[in-house]
Design a protein around this motif. Sequence first.
Motif, PDB file in Angstrom:
ATOM      1  N   TYR A  31     -16.245  37.580  22.218  1.00  0.00           N
ATOM      2  CA  TYR A  31     -17.023  36.571  21.489  1.00  0.00           C
ATOM      3  C   TYR A  31     -17.512  35.486  22.443  1.00  0.00           C
ATOM      4  O   TYR A  31     -18.650  35.044  22.365  1.00  0.00           O
ATOM      5  N   GLU A  32     -16.623  35.069  23.337  1.00  0.00           N
ATOM      6  CA  GLU A  32     -17.010  34.018  24.283  1.00  0.00           C
ATOM      7  C   GLU A  32     -18.183  34.469  25.142  1.00  0.00           C
ATOM      8  O   GLU A  32     -19.120  33.714  25.391  1.00  0.00           O
ATOM      9  N   SER A  33     -18.150  35.728  25.567  1.00  0.00           N
ATOM     10  CA  SER A  33     -19.223  36.259  26.395  1.00  0.00           C
ATOM     11  C   SER A  33     -20.518  36.418  25.612  1.00  0.00           C
ATOM     12  O   SER A  33     -21.601  36.060  26.076  1.00  0.00           O
ATOM     13  N   ALA A  34     -20.405  36.939  24.391  1.00  0.00           N
ATOM     14  CA  ALA A  34     -21.596  37.238  23.590  1.00  0.00           C
ATOM     15  C   ALA A  34     -22.307  35.993  23.111  1.00  0.00           C
ATOM     16  O   ALA A  34     -23.520  36.008  22.892  1.00  0.00           O
TER      17      ALA A  34
ATOM     18  N   ALA B  53     -13.392  40.201  10.361  1.00  0.00           N
ATOM     19  CA  ALA B  53     -14.596  39.942   9.568  1.00  0.00           C
ATOM     20  C   ALA B  53     -14.900  38.463   9.381  1.00  0.00           C
ATOM     21  O   ALA B  53     -16.040  38.117   9.035  1.00  0.00           O
ATOM     22  N   PHE B  54     -13.911  37.565   9.608  1.00  0.00           N
ATOM     23  CA  PHE B  54     -14.131  36.151   9.289  1.00  0.00           C
ATOM     24  C   PHE B  54     -13.683  35.184  10.387  1.00  0.00           C
ATOM     25  O   PHE B  54     -13.868  33.982  10.230  1.00  0.00           O
ATOM     26  N   GLN B  55     -13.104  35.672  11.471  1.00  0.00           N
ATOM     27  CA  GLN B  55     -12.562  34.783  12.497  1.00  0.00           C
ATOM     28  C   GLN B  55     -13.629  33.901  13.144  1.00  0.00           C
ATOM     29  O   GLN B  55     -14.785  34.310  13.209  1.00  0.00           O
ATOM     30  N   PRO B  56     -13.209  32.711  13.594  1.00  0.00           N
ATOM     31  CA  PRO B  56     -11.877  32.124  13.523  1.00  0.00           C
ATOM     32  C   PRO B  56     -11.533  31.663  12.104  1.00  0.00           C
ATOM     33  O   PRO B  56     -12.388  31.142  11.391  1.00  0.00           O
TER      34      PRO B  56
ATOM     35  N   THR C 260     -19.664  26.199  17.681  1.00  0.00           N
ATOM     36  CA  THR C 260     -19.195  27.456  18.270  1.00  0.00           C
ATOM     37  C   THR C 260     -18.492  28.307  17.222  1.00  0.00           C
ATOM     38  O   THR C 260     -18.709  29.520  17.146  1.00  0.00           O
ATOM     39  N   ALA C 261     -17.648  27.683  16.403  1.00  0.00           N
ATOM     40  CA  ALA C 261     -16.956  28.422  15.351  1.00  0.00           C
ATOM     41  C   ALA C 261     -17.955  29.051  14.385  1.00  0.00           C
ATOM     42  O   ALA C 261     -17.772  30.189  13.939  1.00  0.00           O
ATOM     43  N   ALA C 262     -19.031  28.335  14.087  1.00  0.00           N
ATOM     44  CA  ALA C 262     -20.058  28.877  13.190  1.00  0.00           C
ATOM     45  C   ALA C 262     -20.718  30.105  13.805  1.00  0.00           C
ATOM     46  O   ALA C 262     -20.964  31.102  13.115  1.00  0.00           O
ATOM     47  N   ARG C 263     -20.997  30.062  15.116  1.00  0.00           N
ATOM     48  CA  ARG C 263     -21.587  31.226  15.784  1.00  0.00           C
ATOM     49  C   ARG C 263     -20.631  32.412  15.730  1.00  0.00           C
ATOM     50  O   ARG C 263     -21.040  33.555  15.498  1.00  0.00           O
ATOM     51  N   TYR C 264     -19.346  32.137  15.972  1.00  0.00           N
ATOM     52  CA  TYR C 264     -18.358  33.211  15.931  1.00  0.00           C
ATOM     53  C   TYR C 264     -18.281  33.822  14.538  1.00  0.00           C
ATOM     54  O   TYR C 264     -18.175  35.040  14.372  1.00  0.00           O
TER      55      TYR C 264
ATOM     56  N   THR D  32      -4.677  34.968  18.944  1.00  0.00           N
ATOM     57  CA  THR D  32      -4.608  33.777  19.776  1.00  0.00           C
ATOM     58  C   THR D  32      -4.935  32.570  18.910  1.00  0.00           C
ATOM     59  O   THR D  32      -5.925  32.593  18.167  1.00  0.00           O
ATOM     60  N   GLU D  33      -4.107  31.541  19.003  1.00  0.00           N
ATOM     61  CA  GLU D  33      -4.402  30.322  18.252  1.00  0.00           C
ATOM     62  C   GLU D  33      -5.568  29.590  18.906  1.00  0.00           C
ATOM     63  O   GLU D  33      -5.661  29.486  20.133  1.00  0.00           O
ATOM     64  N   VAL D  34      -6.460  29.090  18.063  1.00  0.00           N
ATOM     65  CA  VAL D  34      -7.571  28.255  18.521  1.00  0.00           C
ATOM     66  C   VAL D  34      -7.606  27.028  17.623  1.00  0.00           C
ATOM     67  O   VAL D  34      -6.967  26.989  16.574  1.00  0.00           O
ATOM     68  N   THR D  35      -8.345  26.026  18.061  1.00  0.00           N
ATOM     69  CA  THR D  35      -8.572  24.868  17.206  1.00  0.00           C
ATOM     70  C   THR D  35     -10.068  24.702  17.001  1.00  0.00           C
ATOM     71  O   THR D  35     -10.864  24.890  17.927  1.00  0.00           O
ATOM     72  N   VAL D  36     -10.449  24.398  15.771  1.00  0.00           N
ATOM     73  CA  VAL D  36     -11.843  24.158  15.422  1.00  0.00           C
ATOM     74  C   VAL D  36     -11.964  22.702  15.027  1.00  0.00           C
ATOM     75  O   VAL D  36     -11.503  22.296  13.953  1.00  0.00           O
ATOM     76  N   ASP D  37     -12.546  21.910  15.929  1.00  0.00           N
ATOM     77  CA  ASP D  37     -12.607  20.455  15.714  1.00  0.00           C
ATOM     78  C   ASP D  37     -11.241  19.894  15.326  1.00  0.00           C
ATOM     79  O   ASP D  37     -11.109  19.088  14.404  1.00  0.00           O
ATOM     80  N   GLY D  38     -10.199  20.368  16.025  1.00  0.00           N
ATOM     81  CA  GLY D  38      -8.859  19.858  15.815  1.00  0.00           C
ATOM     82  C   GLY D  38      -8.053  20.562  14.758  1.00  0.00           C
ATOM     83  O   GLY D  38      -6.857  20.295  14.621  1.00  0.00           O
ATOM     84  N   THR D  39      -8.673  21.462  13.986  1.00  0.00           N
ATOM     85  CA  THR D  39      -7.965  22.192  12.940  1.00  0.00           C
ATOM     86  C   THR D  39      -7.531  23.550  13.463  1.00  0.00           C
ATOM     87  O   THR D  39      -8.322  24.274  14.063  1.00  0.00           O
ATOM     88  N   GLN D  40      -6.284  23.922  13.216  1.00  0.00           N
ATOM     89  CA  GLN D  40      -5.739  25.168  13.754  1.00  0.00           C
ATOM     90  C   GLN D  40      -6.309  26.383  13.036  1.00  0.00           C
ATOM     91  O   GLN D  40      -6.474  26.399  11.818  1.00  0.00           O
ATOM     92  N   ALA D  41      -6.621  27.411  13.819  1.00  0.00           N
ATOM     93  CA  ALA D  41      -7.100  28.689  13.285  1.00  0.00           C
ATOM     94  C   ALA D  41      -6.620  29.785  14.233  1.00  0.00           C
ATOM     95  O   ALA D  41      -5.844  29.533  15.151  1.00  0.00           O
ATOM     96  N   ALA D  42      -7.084  31.008  13.988  1.00  0.00           N
ATOM     97  CA  ALA D  42      -6.661  32.130  14.830  1.00  0.00           C
ATOM     98  C   ALA D  42      -7.809  33.101  15.008  1.00  0.00           C
ATOM     99  O   ALA D  42      -8.722  33.181  14.175  1.00  0.00           O
TER     100      ALA D  42
END
Length: 391
Positions: free
Chosen positions: A272-275, A221-224, A13-17, A253-263
């Motif tokens: 992004y979630e919808s798209a 340009a780079f999130q998450p 999912t992070a890669a798609r974002y 908003t803080e998110v986690t990518v496979d357990g690693t913190q990002a924003a």
Amino acid sequence: MEPTVSPELTAATAARYRLRSQRLVPRTDDQTTVSNLLTAVSGIQAQEKPAAALGVRARSSTLTKADLERALYEERSVVRTWCIRGALHLVAASDLALLLPIFGSTFVSRGPEPKRLEAMGLDEAAIDRAMEVIRDALREEGPLTREEIARVLRESGVGVDSESQAPYHLVRRAALLGILCEVAPKEGQTAYDLLDEWVQFDDPPDRQDALVELARRYLRAFQPASMDDFAAWSGLYVRDVKLAWGLVADETTEVTVDGTQAAMLTDDLEAYESATKPTNSTDSRGAADAADRVRLVPGYDSYLLGYEKENRPIPREHESRVWPGAGIIRPTLVVDGHVTGTWRLDRSRATTAAVVDPFEPFDPDLEVPLRDEVEDVGRFLDIEIELRFVD
């Protein structure tokens, strides 16, 4: 009150974002100008001109190499100059007021360049004199090539060996100081002229406001992404990174990518979630169709350089095939947001070929979208191109 739980994102999912953030999926349409595209992706690294051009191609289904050259040399809406990380980038001219004050003041003194110039016999007094000579020469004679700038410096008493790297370093410093920028080629050679005569842009914002805007644009340009990713992309001092990241925190908003913190920027997260929402529970790729699964990304691309090393989308065991050393970063085959091979343009035969070298046997189901990508490279360059695989 229940504590806020950070949204959890898988690596897929992070890669798609991130593909979406970099406009690699979906690619922009015919309503986007080169300058608008560059603003959206926070510039494209441009130490190699052909690679930078193909970076525009990878993000647009309609722009061409001719459009880029027109934006650079006729409209002057785009500039190739040193800024982010002190490296050459293609950026929108309108963004120079934001970028140059931040990165110029940092990278004039940061890095190995001052010591290299000192080793070439140029102390700070000589460098300051060189900046004055370059400014005056461009005002009187510009545009000038690097060789012509070296000649003027020698004639003015600044000891510069044209066979050394001193002219390059002095031109770079002049660009970071906002004295000059690259302009239209002169008799086939790269040329430079006074920045304020080549393009017009607004006065710079307050530095703190500029840092906040930079962090905001980086995320878009780079999130998450994490603060460490922002530090790696920008190359700024830790104090500036922490200040910018902290001041933009109320917009994220803080998110986690496979357990690693990002924003992520809060306003973008829902979109992004919808798209990228999967069309059904078995579709791990989300709503992107097959055509969006494959991208031929050029060397030195921002998609690889926008994150700290641990977060780059490259398998560790194949990293040396992309980064072989000597500062080289090869063009990459990207599938579903992950680097799965390298590629190159082979112009040695009558028909130019895109030669693809996958890390693993290539999925036959993806050969059609790969051929479409190859065809689109030909569209951008206005040449015929065929696909070849490395045996």
